[in-house]
Design an enzyme around this catalytic site. Sequence first.
Site, PDB file in Angstrom:
ATOM      1  N   SER A   1      55.102  65.128  25.954  1.00  0.00           N
ATOM      2  CA  SER A   1      56.175  65.082  26.282  1.00  0.00           C
ATOM      3  C   SER A   1      57.073  64.293  26.240  1.00  0.00           C
ATOM      4  CB  SER A   1      56.284  66.322  27.504  1.00  0.00           C
ATOM      5  OG  SER A   1      55.725  67.521  27.552  1.00  0.00           O
TER       6      SER A   1
ATOM      7  N   ARG B   1      63.026  61.495  31.697  1.00  0.00           N
ATOM      8  CA  ARG B   1      63.078  62.623  32.281  1.00  0.00           C
ATOM      9  C   ARG B   1      64.345  64.212  32.751  1.00  0.00           C
ATOM     10  NH1 ARG B   1      58.875  63.888  35.501  1.00  0.00           N
ATOM     11  NH2 ARG B   1      57.931  61.843  35.354  1.00  0.00           N
TER      12      ARG B   1
ATOM     13  N   HIS C   1      63.760  65.438  30.051  1.00  0.00           N
ATOM     14  CA  HIS C   1      62.036  66.387  29.330  1.00  0.00           C
ATOM     15  C   HIS C   1      62.315  67.880  30.472  1.00  0.00           C
ATOM     16  CE1 HIS C   1      58.874  66.928  32.771  1.00  0.00           C
ATOM     17  NE2 HIS C   1      57.758  67.163  30.547  1.00  0.00           N
TER      18      HIS C   1
END
Lengths: 242, 242
Positions: free
Chosen positions: A19, A44, A47
Amino acid sequence: MEETIHLEQVLPEKIEERSFAIIGEELEQMGIHLKPDEELIVKRAIHTTADFDYAANLVFSPDAPSLGIQALKEGAVIVTDTNMAWSGINKRKAESLGCQVVCFMADEEVARAAKEQGCTRAAASMEKAARLFGGVQTAADDDRRDGKPSNDTENQKKPPVIVAVGNAPTALVKLYQLIEEGRFHPALIIGVPVGFVNVVQSKEWIISRTDVPYIVARGRKGGSNVAAAIVNALLYQTSPGR
Amino acid sequence: MEETIHLEQVLPEKIEERSFAIIGEELEQMGIHLKPDEELIVKRAIHTTADFDYAANLVFSPDAPSLGIQALKEGAVIVTDTNMAWSGINKRKAESLGCQVVCFMADEEVARAAKEQGCTRAAASMEKAARLFGGVQTAADDDRRDGKPSNDTENQKKPPVIVAVGNAPTALVKLYQLIEEGRFHPALIIGVPVGFVNVVQSKEWIISRTDVPYIVARGRKGGSNVAAAIVNALLYQTSPGR
């Protein structure tokens, strides 16, 4: 459906890595270059939302990431404004550093105070955090005091505090006031409340400060998931392993 | 800063109402008209993310909202794939309806099964949910059986199940397989995992089914916060009050 919609074969333990690689590739295609110390935080946040807006809207005071990582290494108290953000933070990693993760939203005393004062529970929970963990001096403050001996009970025993606000702008406004009154000096404010009423403004208040490190999602976007993701991004940079 | 950045004065208990009004106004300005039964779900997803993409990407099987509300009124078990989603669901409201909210991500047995099978814990947690709560017949199934007496222990005593997936596409893929194998028949799937690996595909698999009601966030976006928001939007439509 198995025949017409192809699944990518990725081992469970490799899904996050894959990812992040995709996020990195797409940021590059967009011509976005992140600063090295901000990169893992921004990635993040993307994400956890699949929303590339965070590449643009996350703003950092100077050295905010390294100050946050330092506070975690010193066993910071992490205060969240929602149980969701609390849930999303990797407690095992936090505890391995001696960090405590707390949320006072379900606290009876906070509920009572909010009712009495006509404020939100989120604001009252910041009051409580300031009372319990406030008055903390940062390493930078110690330097500024030029070796003047500090008061042990007031300044030395309390760990640094990271406040992660993922939901309530009223919590950020209260934080601003507590700092203004000299009652609270967090090592880092993660200011990513989400929404439509005073969210944009509360974040600009925090950004306007030059005395408190911050990571803020400018604009309306944010959330408890984003708050937790940013804390985790800092936690994962303290040392290898989860 | 108080002078230069103006805060809107809204009572704590009116913040959500005001937020929904703003969302409604902006949707109207965008020329977006939501279906009446989907409106509160879409608006709550936007409320929790400040992301108007959810007005376009949330797709509903026929009558999914009313089937979800019906299941909650019947005391559904709500299964989530993350502790964050679990945290975000209004448990007081759920419990007032006799609904149970469960998440097996921290379950030892699930961790062991995931390791043995080389799958994610999210997938293993769906297996466990199917084992505990599976084999349920919906009201529609009962109708189709044309009055044929049902097996009390198999079909009658188990409550309907709502599965809310906010994080792991592997949970959705596993759900698809469990349904295919006749081992699980949720009353509603809320399929809003977020991310970059197999997320889009897993949602299309669920959308391809005509035998299970679903609410899915098409594309990459979603999250535990969105999953919880959709469950709460359904809960709040079962009866007045929180």
